[in-house]
Design a protein around this motif. Structure first.
Motif, PDB file in Angstrom:
ATOM      1  N   SER A   4       0.839  -1.207   0.000  1.00  0.00           N
ATOM      2  CA  SER A   4       0.000   0.000   0.000  1.00  0.00           C
ATOM      3  C   SER A   4       0.873   1.256   0.000  1.00  0.00           C
ATOM      4  N   PHE A   5       1.870   1.281   0.868  1.00  0.00           N
ATOM      5  CA  PHE A   5       2.751   2.462   0.957  1.00  0.00           C
ATOM      6  C   PHE A   5       3.550   2.636  -0.332  1.00  0.00           C
ATOM      7  N   TRP A   6       4.047   1.510  -0.873  1.00  0.00           N
ATOM      8  CA  TRP A   6       4.838   1.611  -2.101  1.00  0.00           C
ATOM      9  C   TRP A   6       3.977   2.165  -3.245  1.00  0.00           C
ATOM     10  N   ASN A   7       2.773   1.600  -3.394  1.00  0.00           N
ATOM     11  CA  ASN A   7       1.901   2.057  -4.482  1.00  0.00           C
ATOM     12  C   ASN A   7       1.597   3.542  -4.356  1.00  0.00           C
ATOM     13  N   GLY A  46       0.427  -0.404 -10.118  1.00  0.00           N
ATOM     14  CA  GLY A  46       0.129  -0.697  -8.720  1.00  0.00           C
ATOM     15  C   GLY A  46      -1.097  -1.587  -8.618  1.00  0.00           C
ATOM     16  N   LYS A  47      -2.106  -1.243  -9.400  1.00  0.00           N
ATOM     17  CA  LYS A  47      -3.340  -2.018  -9.395  1.00  0.00           C
ATOM     18  C   LYS A  47      -3.066  -3.453  -9.872  1.00  0.00           C
ATOM     19  N   THR A  48      -2.200  -3.568 -10.867  1.00  0.00           N
ATOM     20  CA  THR A  48      -1.866  -4.894 -11.393  1.00  0.00           C
ATOM     21  C   THR A  48      -1.196  -5.741 -10.310  1.00  0.00           C
ATOM     22  N   GLU A  49      -0.287  -5.116  -9.557  1.00  0.00           N
ATOM     23  CA  GLU A  49       0.389  -5.898  -8.511  1.00  0.00           C
ATOM     24  C   GLU A  49      -0.604  -6.328  -7.422  1.00  0.00           C
ATOM     25  N   PHE A  54      -4.819   2.436   2.043  1.00  0.00           N
ATOM     26  CA  PHE A  54      -4.906   1.020   2.416  1.00  0.00           C
ATOM     27  C   PHE A  54      -5.951   0.257   1.603  1.00  0.00           C
ATOM     28  N   ALA A  55      -6.258   0.770   0.415  1.00  0.00           N
ATOM     29  CA  ALA A  55      -7.237   0.074  -0.441  1.00  0.00           C
ATOM     30  C   ALA A  55      -6.834  -1.382  -0.698  1.00  0.00           C
ATOM     31  N   PRO A  56      -5.540  -1.694  -0.933  1.00  0.00           N
ATOM     32  CA  PRO A  56      -5.189  -3.103  -1.145  1.00  0.00           C
ATOM     33  C   PRO A  56      -5.580  -3.980   0.050  1.00  0.00           C
ATOM     34  N   VAL A  57      -5.437  -3.425   1.259  1.00  0.00           N
ATOM     35  CA  VAL A  57      -5.772  -4.200   2.461  1.00  0.00           C
ATOM     36  C   VAL A  57      -7.279  -4.456   2.521  1.00  0.00           C
TER      37      VAL A  57
END
Lengths: 435, 422
Positions: free
Chosen positions: A37-40, A55-58, A385-388
């Motif tokens: 999340s932080f990296w993206n 980022g979304k792809t990862e 934190f959307a990925p989380v």
């Protein structure tokens, strides 16, 4: 069978059977999503937003990989460049003209003319229609970029047909006071499910909207009751304050700030309570709908079932909200500390060749700029934190979907390859993308 | 010669599942790492299949905490090899570092980081070199469109408020505007509207339209002050600052709207945008220079403009020595009031002290008042009669001066007007 299954389970040792083998769906919680999340976020800022697609792809690679069928992961094969190019094409070929046409109409036909209003109405219609196309195309792209044991998924239908169904049933929503919604949801889900393929085998949706109507009716009447209850409570609570304002204005006196604050707090408090009550009621219906969709879905000899519950959906929504809020708070705290530090450090200085008043103005300017930046970052931080939260939603869903029956996996062959080169630009532009 | 660790790594066998990509079936295989790549042993085959490291790809980039790895090889379309367990994933990451998260992220982000860096350098250069791409775009806008933009801006800015139209006041304003327009030496047809607006400000909009607020007229101490403000706004118009600002803001906002799926709301609120628009310091200085030139050519003293700036910026509002505390408090309050009022105009027209100084430094020249006392008194009352501003965008010049082609010819203390439009 559901639940987290260790990757080295017995079935990984098993050999194929032409008679069919059980299929187990499981969720392997992805690790390291906070770091991602932080990296993206950082990469997006540094690349002026362009990294968003990579980022979304990862994130998708992680989420797909967390979904296991018989212990082996689904694979997301999409690329960031495909999403980026898809977005660019949609931006220049569809969204830009959609923006420029009403502007041209305002200039050449006049802002108040009937012709301009007709043009604007037509554009809304086009927009609404394209929304359906976007939903289907996004799903089609995602399916085409999903593989399991090298076998591709596909969505083989026509997006424009889906969009047409979505369009005309959508127009009927206000006319039927919403009562078409369960029927519409089933129809659209049936459309998508029956078009879905894994290799050369298709999914099948069998079922009607009938089982949804009891809960929908309760939701519908609850919504009206909530509305009436909140409005009446607001009226009763605000009556003394409104009376006070009337008396003061008759006397020509100024209304105290506290009275206005009280009114605003009551209105917003009422709206928030109404929203929460409605969300709970709607979660109850939504859980039923997802479970119903699962029970209507079949693949080979496999039957799906869902065990989602309203309280689970509400819990996920509330906790995800607070996780996202944490993202905003992180930037808010950093920004406030920086602004105070800058103000303290700079206002203490007094460069000899600068007028103190001008210097004070400059310091205030820097502090205001920092505060503004903080606010912007705090707003953007809501997606940090959307990925989380996306992983939590996916995990919740997968852990509550069960598969019963067997499938002769070795007989499922690779399907014909679809020529889909670009990502879901339209869905991206309409912000309707699930992940 | 391999080190002992490498030999141990190469000796280790891992359980995996291999799928050839033709069906969804899979088979158990043994996997070993070697110097060249992965060795895949199917059913105890003596001759393994070699997947070279450089041709490998993974479903999910390898990390230190990876729990398994799903590997594909570019020479084996559709085939997948799944090896559970973190040990294999970590060892594979060591021999094929291009498969790690760090390597993949760097591969993906590098071109865009470089692009962003280049873009920042270009933007920095444009800023340092004072090149305005927006201004170049603004210069390309046809006059008809500028006029249409101006009318539209006027409509959205003033439409819901009233327009001040008291006859004598309007005529006095027309005389002042004509005097300044002719002095501008640009053949520009400035059109001034007085808005019944309690905001202390003046705006230039595209197409040489200018909006002056009621409060500005009532606050101005002398016609020279108003003339200074008008000349300054004319300066903005001559230099196409409103058009430039709109191109810049609309460009950014429209892009943002497109990104969030908006539908042209920005352009429907041009006037609001203009009212929010803040000019750059450079643009303000340029407008000041035009203003000083126009005032000089019109033989109007620039001290009015300076006085206006000074007053709205609250400069010189320090406490007077020798006066009572109460008087000082009163003066302070007045100054604060003036400062608060000044904020409106300062927000959109930043006026640092060096601008004020530049105006003050102007050499003295013979000047006459911008308007005579009678006209000034009439102009002060221009808002005693107002009209609905709703039709502004259609009529375009409703309640504006129509005397643009009349030449001002000072003749001693009397002012004579010659109509050259006939």
């Amino acid at each position: 069978m559901t639940g987290a299954v260790p990757a080295s389970s017995a079935y990984l040792q098993s050999e194929n059977s032409s008679l069919g083998e059980p299929v187990v769906l499981s969720w392997m919680r992805p690790l390291g999503l906070i770091g991602l999340s932080f990296w993206n976020f950082l990469a997006r800022v540094l690349t002026l937003g362009i990294y968003h697609f990579w980022g979304k792809t990862e994130v998708r690679k992680r989420l797909w990989s967390a979904i296991r069928i018989n212990g082996e992961p689904l694979v997301y094969t999409g690329r960031g460049l495909e999403l980026f190019l898809g977005f660019l094409i949609v931006f220049f070929l569809i969204l830009l003209p959609l923006l420029l046409i009403p502007v041209a109409a305002i200039f050449y036909l006049g802002p108040e003319s009937t012709a301009t209003k007709v043009v604007q109405l037509l554009l809304y219609v086009v927009f609404f229609y394209l929304f359906g196309v976007a939903v289907y195309r996004a799903q089609r792209y995602r399916m085409s970029r999903t593989t399991w044991r090298g076998i591709r998924g596909q969505l083989v239908g026509n997006p424009w047909q889906y969009a047409w169904t979505s369009f005309w049933t959508g127009l009927l929503v206000p006319l039927t006071l919403g009562w078409i919604l369960p029927w519409r949801a089933v129809k659209l889900q049936k459309f998508i499910t029956n078009d879905t393929r894994i290799g050369n085998r298709s999914f099948l949706f069998e079922g009607s909207s009938k089982p949804l109507y009891v809960r929908f009716a309760i939701l519908w009447f609850s919504a009206i009751l909530i509305y009436l209850a909140v409005m009446m409570s607001l009226g009763a609570l605000m009556f003394p304050s409104l009376q006070e304002i009337q008396l003061l204005s008759e006397r020509g006196a100024q209304v105290p700030t506290m009275t206005l604050v009280k009114i605003l707090a009551t209105v917003y408090g009422g709206l928030i309570i109404a929203f929460l009550l409605y969300s709970i009621a709607s979660a109850w219906y939504r859980a039923r709908m997802i479970n119903h969709f699962a029970s209507c879905t079949k693949f080979e000899n496999l039957k799906f079932s869902g065990s989602l519950q309203a309280r689970g959906l509400v819990y996920m929504a509330v906790t995800n909200f607070f996780i996202r809020l944490t993202g905003s708070l992180i930037f808010l705290v950093i920004g406030i500390i920086l602004a105070f530090w800058a103000y303290g450090a700079l206002s203490g200085m007094s460069p000899p060749d600068v007028d103190p008043l001008e210097w004070d103005k400059t310091v205030r300017g820097i502090t205001v700029a920092l505060a503004t930046g903080t606010l912007l970052f705090a707003m953007a931080g809501f997606v940090l934190f959307a990925p989380v939260t996306e992983a939590r939603n996916s995990g919740y869903l997968i852990n509550r979907i069960s598969i019963d029956g067997t499938a002769a996996l070795a007989e499922i062959e690779q399907g014909a390859k679809q020529d889909i080169k670009l990502g879901e630009g339209l869905a991206e532009a309409f912000d309707i993308d699930a992940f | 010669m391999h080190s002992k660790t490498t030999d141990e790594a190469f000796a280790k066998r891992f359980d995996g599942r291999f799928s050839d990509g033709t069906t969804a079936g899979s088979q158990r295989v043994d996997v070993r790492l070697s110097k060249q790549g992965l060795l895949i042993y199917n059913n105890g085959d003596k001759d393994p299949t070699l997947w070279p490291y450089e041709k490998l790809a993974v479903a999910e980039p390898l990390r230190k905490n990876s729990i398994d790895a799903l590997v594909t090889c570019s020479g084996y379309a559709g085939s997948t090899l799944f090896v559970p367990g973190g040990v294999f994933a970590r060892m594979l990451g060591e021999y094929a570092p291009q498969l790690t998260t760090g390597a993949e992220r760097w591969r993906n982000a590098r071109p865009w980081l470089l692009t962003a860096l280049a873009a920042s350098v270009i933007v920095g250069f444009i800023y340092v070199a004072d090149i305005s791409p927006a201004r170049h775009v603004a210069m390309l806008i046809p006059d008809k469109m500028r006029d249409s933009l101006g009318k539209h801006s006027l409509q959205s800015m003033v439409g819901k408020r009233g327009v001040c139209v008291a006859k004598e006041g309007r005529e006095a304003l027309d005389r002042l505007v004509s005097r300044l327009s002719l002095a501008s030496g640009t053949d520009t047809n400035f059109k001034v509207t007085v808005a019944d607006w309690g905001l202390l400000n003046a705006f230039a909009t595209p197409g040489e339209y200018i909006v002056v607020t009621r409060k500005l007229i009532t606050t101005a101490d002398s016609p020279d002050e108003l003339a200074g403000v008008l000349a300054h706004e004319m300066g903005h118009g001559i230099s196409l600052h409103p058009e430039t600002g709109l191109v810049r803001v609309v460009g950014l906002s429209a892009t943002f709207e497109l990104l969030v799926g908006g539908g042209g709301g920005t352009l429907a609120n041009l006037g609001i945008l203009l009212a929010q628009l803040s000019y750059t310091r450079g643009a303000e200085i340029e407008a000041d220079e035009h203003a000083l030139r126009i005032l000089k050519a019109a033989k109007i003293s620039p001290t009015g403009l300076a006085k206006f700036f000074k007053r709205v910026s609250g400069a010189g509002s320090g406490s007077d020595k020798g006066k009572s505390g109460k008087e000082n408090d009163k003066k302070k309050k007045e100054a604060q009031g003036s400062w608060t009022q000044g904020l409106d105009i300062l927000r959109t027209h930043p006026a640092p002290s060096d601008r004020l100084e530049r105006v003050m430094r102007q050499a003295v020249y013979p000047a006459t008042p911008a308007l005579n006392a009678e006209d000034w008194a009439a102009l002060k009352k221009i808002c005693s009669k107002t009209e609905d501003g709703a039709g502004l965008s259609n009529s375009g010049e409703k309640s504006m001066n129509q005397t643009q082609k009349r030449r001002y010819e000072p003749n001693g203390s009397d002012e004579k007007w010659t109509d050259h439009t006939k």
